[in-house]
Motif scaffolding. Structure first.
Motif, PDB file in Angstrom:
ATOM      1  N   ARG A 237       1.177  -1.342  -0.127  1.00 50.27           N
ATOM      2  CA  ARG A 237      -0.122   0.187  -0.379  1.00 50.27           C
ATOM      3  C   ARG A 237       1.347   1.481   0.115  1.00 50.27           C
ATOM      4  O   ARG A 237       0.573   1.925  -0.792  1.00 50.27           O
ATOM      5  N   TRP A 238       2.163   1.727   1.161  1.00 49.51           N
ATOM      6  CA  TRP A 238       3.484   1.932   0.338  1.00 49.51           C
ATOM      7  C   TRP A 238       2.884   2.528  -0.609  1.00 49.51           C
ATOM      8  O   TRP A 238       3.416   3.977  -1.588  1.00 49.51           O
ATOM      9  N   ILE A 430      -4.119  -2.725  -6.741  1.00 49.71           N
ATOM     10  CA  ILE A 430      -4.622  -2.635  -5.097  1.00 49.71           C
ATOM     11  C   ILE A 430      -6.041  -1.676  -5.137  1.00 49.71           C
ATOM     12  O   ILE A 430      -6.562  -2.187  -4.037  1.00 49.71           O
ATOM     13  N   SER A 431      -5.372  -0.469  -6.275  1.00 51.79           N
ATOM     14  CA  SER A 431      -6.765   0.140  -5.723  1.00 51.79           C
ATOM     15  C   SER A 431      -8.444  -0.740  -6.630  1.00 51.79           C
ATOM     16  O   SER A 431      -9.528   0.101  -5.873  1.00 51.79           O
ATOM     17  N   PHE A 461       0.440  -1.934   5.844  1.00 53.87           N
ATOM     18  CA  PHE A 461       0.410  -0.494   5.538  1.00 53.87           C
ATOM     19  C   PHE A 461       1.807  -0.965   4.744  1.00 53.87           C
ATOM     20  O   PHE A 461       1.950  -0.659   3.386  1.00 53.87           O
ATOM     21  N   PHE A 462       3.029  -1.139   4.752  1.00 49.48           N
ATOM     22  CA  PHE A 462       3.779  -1.484   4.539  1.00 49.48           C
ATOM     23  C   PHE A 462       4.122  -2.730   3.945  1.00 49.48           C
ATOM     24  O   PHE A 462       5.813  -2.723   2.959  1.00 49.48           O
ATOM     25  N   GLY A 463       3.945  -3.263   4.578  1.00 46.59           N
ATOM     26  CA  GLY A 463       4.173  -4.724   3.918  1.00 46.59           C
ATOM     27  C   GLY A 463       3.083  -5.765   2.669  1.00 46.59           C
ATOM     28  O   GLY A 463       2.125  -4.429   1.810  1.00 46.59           O
ATOM     29  N   PRO A 464       3.363  -6.616   1.895  1.00 42.55           N
ATOM     30  CA  PRO A 464       2.450  -6.914   0.728  1.00 42.55           C
ATOM     31  C   PRO A 464       0.945  -6.540   0.934  1.00 42.55           C
ATOM     32  O   PRO A 464       0.350  -7.029   1.420  1.00 42.55           O
TER      33      PRO A 464
END
Length: 560
Positions: A237-238, A430-431, A461-464
């Motif tokens: 996500r980041w 993701i979107s 948020f920072f992971g897959p």
């Protein structure tokens, strides 16, 4: 009130749809024309039944943690990228775990799906099927079409002048299974996608020479990222947030820069043609095959002769034995009547790639007709989760009049060149997942998650962006989602840890003694230095100009 749902096809989309129907207390009946489930993932030696199947050597392009059903992780000892056998085993485990097979009628072909006379009031459909020559008719409250996008091969022979003069073998990649029959031959593969690249690489091991033709070029990536981790696990996500907020020109420039650092595309004949949108494929071996001369890159085909092929750059390759067209597939819905038949093939007019815009009642969903930057399996699951809730009236979509007006306007703008036709573009994974799950209330609230569960929020948020994230809240919430997210890297590393080296105790060495005495020696040295004249001179400024703190920067490693 929707209750009975017809599901057409028992591939990954069909299995998703059956389970989602059961989750919403609907009654699914799945019709599968072959004798087994799994769709194209069920390998067969031939394509005589007209169904598209995987070729024998196929390995998935999306790693297991990013391509599983959101409440059913792969077994931890499964490899990160799977052969078709392993992937089908997973589908079997999923189907058996949720007891889905009893809802499937095998060797049953759907002949027609038509609206009933009272459709505007009931939304019901007449479905005619055929099993071993015997036809049957049934009424369903809703229909989920799960035939996918690999039904009808696209073989544009009319686009290649002289093709009918060519005396060699011509086939579509759908017919390709194994390389054995192509030994020692000179082969042209037309089309540089994932399939075209895979086939060219495999044939290069036994063919006399393989030529790979592309009009557009492509960015070629490995399945591995820095450190050897699966590339898909870097989809976070980041990173997605940065790509959304930064200027697109900068993002594209940076991507191209990074790509050329890995592989100079122009040197390998892979550079993107001017005016063409960058296309990305995953292939670990293609650059090496080009480097070794086993695969030769060529431009677009201009003309055919009896045994030779002339390319757009004026070059000619002679004595070609086989041409394999890896030119994709056409969308086809032979069981529909017009205008619904044509409308469903236009992805650009389907509401969120799922619902046809011209129906008074929202009781028809197209599942799996999508191209994503991530897993299609995951996309089909969330489409099905949303569609079944729309069927039940728990989620709503705009009225058909509004959807049709928007679709017509969009088509007109494309014809006039005001906007681009993006129907062939891949959707941001993701979107798109966020968009669908927001409709059903299953999208995770990241800011709130940082307050309630910082450890989990950090990984989300920072992971897959694994599918389990969409089982944390809302309808379909799964109690195992949190643990699945926190252990996803364990399952990623597990199949790699197959060589265990015991750690034997080592005798004390000189370095261990130095480490033990380092602190005392350092303290004593500092005291002596403090008393030295050098320190006094430095304080008084006598060494000013010869000692600069900026010199220290030369000894700090800089990230490039």
């Amino acid at each position: 009130m929707v209750k009975k749902v017809a599901v057409i096809g028992a591939g990954v989309s069909g299995l998703s749809s059956i389970k989602c129907c059961l989750d919403e207390n609907l009654e699914p009946t799945c019709f599968e024309r072959s004798s087994d489930f799994g769709g194209l993932w069920k390998y067969a030696d031939t394509s005589q039944d007209g169904m598209t199947r995987v070729y024998r050597s196929l390995v998935t392009n999306v790693c297991k943690e990013m391509s599983c059903y959101s409440d059913f992780p792969f077994q931890e000892d499964y490899p990160n990228f799977l052969s078709h056998e392993k992937f089908w085993d997973y589908l079997r485990e999923f189907a058996e775990h949720f007891d889905l097979l009893k809802y499937i009628q095998f060797k049953t072909t759907v002949r027609s799906v038509t609206k009933r006379p009272d459709f505007s009031e009931t939304g019901q459909w007449d479905v005619v099927t055929e099993t071993e020559g015997k036809q049957d008719r049934a009424v369903f409250d809703a229909v989920m079409v799960c035939t996918g996008q690999f039904l009808s091969p696209h073989l544009p022979l009319e686009s290649f002048p002289g093709i009918h003069k060519f005396k060699g073998q011509i086939l579509h990649s759908q017919e390709y299974r194994i390389p054995d029959t192509f030994r020692g031959k000179r082969i042209l593969v037309v089309g540089l996608g994932n399939t075209g690249g895979d086939i060219a690489v495999e044939l290069s091991r036994i063919a006399a020479q393989v030529f790979l033709s592309t009009r557009t070029g492509a960015w070629v990536l490995s399945r591995l990222s820095d450190g050897g981790y699966p590339l898909n696990m870097m989809m976070t996500r980041w990173n997605n947030f940065l790509a959304q907020v930064l200027p697109s020109c900068f993002v594209n420039w940076n991507k191209e820069r990074q790509m050329n650092k890995i592989l100079n595309l122009e040197n390998y004949g892979l550079n993107i043609a001017k005016g063409k949108k960058p296309k990305l494929i995953l292939n670990d071996e293609l650059p090496s095959c080009i480097l070794c001369g086993k695969v030769t890159m060529k431009g677009g085909v201009k003309d055919f002769t009896e045994s030779s092929i002339i390319f757009e750059d004026g070059t000619t390759e002679v004595s070609i034995d086989v041409v394999i067209f890896a030119t994709g597939y056409e969308f086809s819905f032979p069981f529909f009547e017009e205008p619904l038949k044509s409308l469903c093939t236009k992805k650009i007019v389907l509401y969120k790639q799922v619902f046809p815009p011209n129906l008074e009642r929202t009781t028809l969903a197209i599942i799996g007709l999508i191209s994503l930057t991530g897993s299609i399996l995951v996309g089909t699951e969330f489409q099905a989760r949303w569609a079944t809730r729309v069927f039940k009236g728990l989620c709503s979509i705009p009225p058909s009049q509004k959807l049709m007006a928007e679709a017509i306007k969009k088509e007109q703008l494309i014809k006039r060149g005001v906007i681009k036709d993006t129907s062939q573009d891949k959707l941001n994974f993701i979107s798109y997942m966020d968009e669908l799950t927001q409709c059903i209330g299953a999208k995770p609230n990241i800011p709130l998650l940082f307050i309630k569960d910082p450890r989990l929020a950090w990984e989300v948020f920072f992971g897959p962006c694994t599918p389990y994230q969409y089982r944390l809240v809302g309808p379909g919430k799964w109690d195992g989602a949190r643990n699945a997210i926190l252990t996803q890297w364990d399952r990623t590393m597990k199949p790699l840890k197959t060589r265990i080296i015991p750690k034997s105790p080592k005798p004390a060495s000189l370095s261990s003694y130095l480490k033990a005495w380092a602190a005392p020696v350092l303290i004593v040295s500092l005291l002596l230095f403090y008393k030295s004249s050098l320190f006094l001179e430095l304080v008084r400024g006598k060494l000013q100009g010869r000692f600069s703190p900026y010199r220290i920067l030369w000894y700090i490693p800089q990230n490039s």
